[in-house]
Write a protein that holds these residues in place. Structure first.
Motif, PDB file in Angstrom:
ATOM      1  N   VAL A 269       0.839  -1.202   0.000  1.00  0.00           N
ATOM      2  CA  VAL A 269       0.000   0.000   0.000  1.00  0.00           C
ATOM      3  C   VAL A 269       0.870   1.247   0.000  1.00  0.00           C
ATOM      4  O   VAL A 269       0.605   2.213  -0.740  1.00  0.00           O
ATOM      5  CB  VAL A 269      -0.948  -0.008   1.207  1.00  0.00           C
ATOM      6  CG1 VAL A 269      -1.759   1.285   1.265  1.00  0.00           C
ATOM      7  CG2 VAL A 269      -1.882  -1.212   1.149  1.00  0.00           C
ATOM      8  N   THR A 270       1.918   1.263   0.824  1.00  0.00           N
ATOM      9  CA  THR A 270       2.791   2.432   0.917  1.00  0.00           C
ATOM     10  C   THR A 270       3.456   2.732  -0.415  1.00  0.00           C
ATOM     11  O   THR A 270       3.594   3.898  -0.800  1.00  0.00           O
ATOM     12  CB  THR A 270       3.860   2.199   2.000  1.00  0.00           C
ATOM     13  OG1 THR A 270       3.217   1.926   3.244  1.00  0.00           O
ATOM     14  CG2 THR A 270       4.750   3.427   2.158  1.00  0.00           C
ATOM     15  N   ALA A 271       3.872   1.707  -1.132  1.00  0.00           N
ATOM     16  CA  ALA A 271       4.533   1.917  -2.415  1.00  0.00           C
ATOM     17  C   ALA A 271       3.609   2.568  -3.429  1.00  0.00           C
ATOM     18  O   ALA A 271       4.058   3.353  -4.272  1.00  0.00           O
ATOM     19  CB  ALA A 271       5.054   0.585  -2.950  1.00  0.00           C
ATOM     20  N   ALA A 272       2.320   2.281  -3.370  1.00  0.00           N
ATOM     21  CA  ALA A 272       1.382   2.804  -4.367  1.00  0.00           C
ATOM     22  C   ALA A 272       0.812   4.152  -3.993  1.00  0.00           C
ATOM     23  O   ALA A 272       0.603   5.015  -4.858  1.00  0.00           O
ATOM     24  CB  ALA A 272       0.243   1.802  -4.579  1.00  0.00           C
ATOM     25  N   SER A 273       0.547   4.379  -2.713  1.00  0.00           N
ATOM     26  CA  SER A 273      -0.202   5.580  -2.332  1.00  0.00           C
ATOM     27  C   SER A 273       0.430   6.370  -1.205  1.00  0.00           C
ATOM     28  O   SER A 273      -0.134   7.378  -0.778  1.00  0.00           O
ATOM     29  CB  SER A 273      -1.621   5.171  -1.899  1.00  0.00           C
ATOM     30  OG  SER A 273      -1.574   4.316  -0.778  1.00  0.00           O
ATOM     31  N   GLY A 274       1.571   5.938  -0.703  1.00  0.00           N
ATOM     32  CA  GLY A 274       2.118   6.580   0.474  1.00  0.00           C
ATOM     33  C   GLY A 274       1.501   5.996   1.727  1.00  0.00           C
ATOM     34  O   GLY A 274       0.586   5.168   1.661  1.00  0.00           O
TER      35      GLY A 274
END
Length: 350
Positions: A269-274
């Motif tokens: 999730v962090t890689a895609a949207s922060g």
């Protein structure tokens, strides 16, 4: 002579097919079904809203393949990737929080609170500012950063075993230090890179495309399947390591696998949207209260996480006076809840 019915437990639904048997509590099934209906309605509402407003009939018709032209372009290519990302990423964060809260048997055990999400953000930030890498490189950096932080937090909190509350306190300290590192990295970067990284770091679905949804969704689907396969052992480990071992659970490998799955879900999730914070903290507890289960269960947490993420994004885009990153709304919703949990946990230990 009257007979009385003996209740041996809560009503359950058992599904058997060959060697596979699935046991589900009826209340959890009903709650998840109702949440799915609410999610569908909210998704249609989100697809309707915008500068070019659409009717429910247009949205449903487009999803069923009955529209063309500008309406089809708006729904399928402009708005649907954002809605799909909110649903998938919210479910991933809900399950990640459920895994850590179950492992540590503490409602404060959230990847964001104990530093794992901040570590994923640091790893991804290094890739953005130093390598200027692709989504795959971002995902790898986020996963490595999260796993390195998990190892550091466990090592610092270990003292004749790892207790949940000590690990949380250590994780909060590590998260604060990583926050300072992230600020230093952005201050050292070029202005354009720093501004882009700061906007991304607030947790936003603005730049999410179908490539990220499909790539991240495939990774998350595999991780959710692994979490489901480990869920029975996870529930047994809530009784304690000795009790779980007596029931045939290999405690150490199972705990390691669950930690890897939880960190990987947060990293994807962090890689895609922060970093979209606090969804992992709130969703498992709301799901537990709705389903009234004895422990943390994955399915209600996933549905509540998707609902929180999609609802927060709708509020950020269409209700706030100006469009905001979804992470700001989740901070507002989860900050008060975190304070409440900290207060009740500290009071319980007095």
């Amino acid at each position: 002579m009257s007979t009385s019915r003996v209740d041996f437990g809560r009503p359950v639904l058992v599904v058997r097919r060959r060697r596979i048997a699935l046991r589900l509590e009826w209340r959890s099934v009903v709650v998840c079904t109702l949440l799915a209906v609410v999610l569908a309605a909210l998704a249609v509402l989100a697809l309707m809203a915008g500068s070019y407003e659409l009717s429910p009939g247009q949205v449903v018709s487009t999803l069923l393949g009955g529209e063309s032209g500008i309406v089809r372009e708006i729904v399928l290519h402009w708005r649907l990737p954002r809605v799909a990302a909110a649903l998938v990423f919210g479910a991933a964060l809900g399950v990640s929080g459920a895994v850590f809260q179950s492992l540590l048997r503490n409602p404060l055990a959230d990847p964001g609170v104990i530093g794992f999400a901040q570590g994923s953000y640091t790893g991804a930030l290094i890739v953005i500012l130093v390598v200027n890498g692709s989504y795959t490189q971002l995902a790898g950096g986020a996963l490595l950063g999260g796993m390195a932080t998990a190892v550091a937090v466990y090592a610092l909190a270990y003292r004749h075993g790892v207790q949940g509350f000590r690990l949380i306190v250590v994780g909060i300290g590590v998260s604060a230090m990583l926050g300072s590192v992230n600020t230093w990295l952005m201050l050292r970067a070029d202005l354009d890179q720093a501004m882009a990284a700061a906007a991304w770091g607030a947790g936003s679905l603005n730049g999410v495309s179908w490539d990220q949804v499909v790539g991240g969704g495939a990774c998350i689907a595999v991780l959710l399947l692994l979490a489901a396969l480990l869920s029975r052992a996870m529930r047994q480990m809530e009784l304690g390591d000795d009790a779980a071992s007596s029931q045939g659970v290999r405690v150490s490998p199972t705990r390691l696998a669950l930690v890897v799955v939880g960190v990987a879900l947060t990293a994807a999730v962090t890689a895609a949207s922060g970093p979209i914070v606090f969804v992992s903290l709130v969703a498992p507890q709301i799901g537990r209260r709705l389903a009234r289960t004895a422990g943390i269960t994955l399915a209600p947490a996933a549905f509540v996480g998707a609902l929180l993420c999609l609802g927060a994004d709708y509020l950020a885009q269409h209700v706030a006076p100006t469009p905001l990153p979804v992470g700001i709304i989740t901070v507002m919703l989860g900050g008060g809840y975190l304070g409440y949990l900290l207060f009740t946990e500290a009071r319980r230990r007095l």
